[in-house]
Design a protein around this motif. Structure first.
Motif, PDB file in Angstrom:
ATOM      1  N   ASN A   2       0.845  -1.187   0.000  1.00 54.50           N
ATOM      2  CA  ASN A   2       0.000   0.000   0.000  1.00 54.50           C
ATOM      3  C   ASN A   2       0.884   1.241   0.000  1.00 54.50           C
ATOM      4  OD1 ASN A   2      -2.407  -1.532   0.320  1.00 54.50           O
ATOM      5  ND2 ASN A   2      -1.913  -1.773   2.463  1.00 54.50           N
ATOM      6  N   GLN A   3       0.326   2.354  -0.451  1.00 51.70           N
ATOM      7  CA  GLN A   3       1.051   3.621  -0.424  1.00 51.70           C
ATOM      8  C   GLN A   3       0.284   4.597   0.447  1.00 51.70           C
ATOM      9  OE1 GLN A   3       1.463   4.792  -4.517  1.00 51.70           O
ATOM     10  NE2 GLN A   3       3.325   3.596  -4.754  1.00 51.70           N
ATOM     11  N   GLY A   4       1.041   5.451   1.141  1.00 51.89           N
ATOM     12  CA  GLY A   4       0.385   6.414   2.004  1.00 51.89           C
ATOM     13  C   GLY A   4       1.326   7.512   2.432  1.00 51.89           C
ATOM     14  N   ASP A  20      -3.680   6.013   4.186  1.00 52.11           N
ATOM     15  CA  ASP A  20      -3.603   5.291   2.920  1.00 52.11           C
ATOM     16  C   ASP A  20      -4.033   6.208   1.774  1.00 52.11           C
ATOM     17  OD1 ASP A  20      -4.617   3.565   0.660  1.00 52.11           O
ATOM     18  OD2 ASP A  20      -3.881   1.998   1.993  1.00 52.11           O
ATOM     19  N   THR A  21      -3.219   6.276   0.723  1.00 53.08           N
ATOM     20  CA  THR A  21      -3.485   7.160  -0.409  1.00 53.08           C
ATOM     21  C   THR A  21      -4.772   6.780  -1.135  1.00 53.08           C
ATOM     22  OG1 THR A  21      -1.120   7.493  -0.686  1.00 53.08           O
ATOM     23  CG2 THR A  21      -2.507   8.113  -2.540  1.00 53.08           C
ATOM     24  N   SER A  23      -7.465   4.461  -0.112  1.00 48.76           N
ATOM     25  CA  SER A  23      -8.704   4.331   0.655  1.00 48.76           C
ATOM     26  C   SER A  23      -8.985   5.534   1.546  1.00 48.76           C
ATOM     27  CB  SER A  23      -8.659   3.069   1.525  1.00 48.76           C
ATOM     28  OG  SER A  23      -7.736   3.234   2.585  1.00 48.76           O
ATOM     29  N   TYR A  27      -4.035   4.121   9.406  1.00 49.96           N
ATOM     30  CA  TYR A  27      -3.572   2.877  10.012  1.00 49.96           C
ATOM     31  C   TYR A  27      -2.525   3.183  11.071  1.00 49.96           C
ATOM     32  CZ  TYR A  27      -5.915   0.629   6.118  1.00 49.96           C
ATOM     33  OH  TYR A  27      -6.862   0.218   5.224  1.00 49.96           O
ATOM     34  N   THR A  45       5.564   3.299   1.695  1.00 48.15           N
ATOM     35  CA  THR A  45       4.860   2.093   1.267  1.00 48.15           C
ATOM     36  C   THR A  45       4.803   1.181   2.491  1.00 48.15           C
ATOM     37  OG1 THR A  45       6.894   1.013   0.526  1.00 48.15           O
ATOM     38  CG2 THR A  45       5.651   2.258  -1.131  1.00 48.15           C
ATOM     39  N   ALA A  57      -0.002  -0.948  10.145  1.00 45.34           N
ATOM     40  CA  ALA A  57       0.974  -0.833   9.056  1.00 45.34           C
ATOM     41  C   ALA A  57       2.277  -1.482   9.511  1.00 45.34           C
ATOM     42  CB  ALA A  57       1.191   0.631   8.705  1.00 45.34           C
TER      43      ALA A  57
END
Length: 63
Positions: A2-4, A20-21, A23, A27, A45, A57
């Motif tokens: 995931n990316q954020g 999170d980018t 959704s 987290y 990530t 995360a």
């Protein structure tokens, strides 16, 4: 992966939150789940792992 973005991270207490980018969900992240050192507003990530209070995360790396 995931990316954020790191929304908040307290180095003294060793925890924070990543947004999170895709959704838009936040987290929890603990210092034990970090690969790289992170600071607020860093692009990262990460993977998700079930924790005691929901998803955490883990394997957090700078993007």
């Amino acid at each position: 992966m995931n990316q954020g973005t790191v929304k908040f991270f307290n180095e003294t207490k060793g925890y924070g939150f990543i947004k999170d980018t895709q959704s838009g969900q936040d987290y929890f992240v603990h210092v034990s789940g970090l690969v790289d050192e992170i600071r607020e507003n860093d692009a990262v990530t990460f993977d998700l792992q079930e924790g005691r209070k929901g998803l955490n995360a883990v394997n957090v790396k700078l993007a």
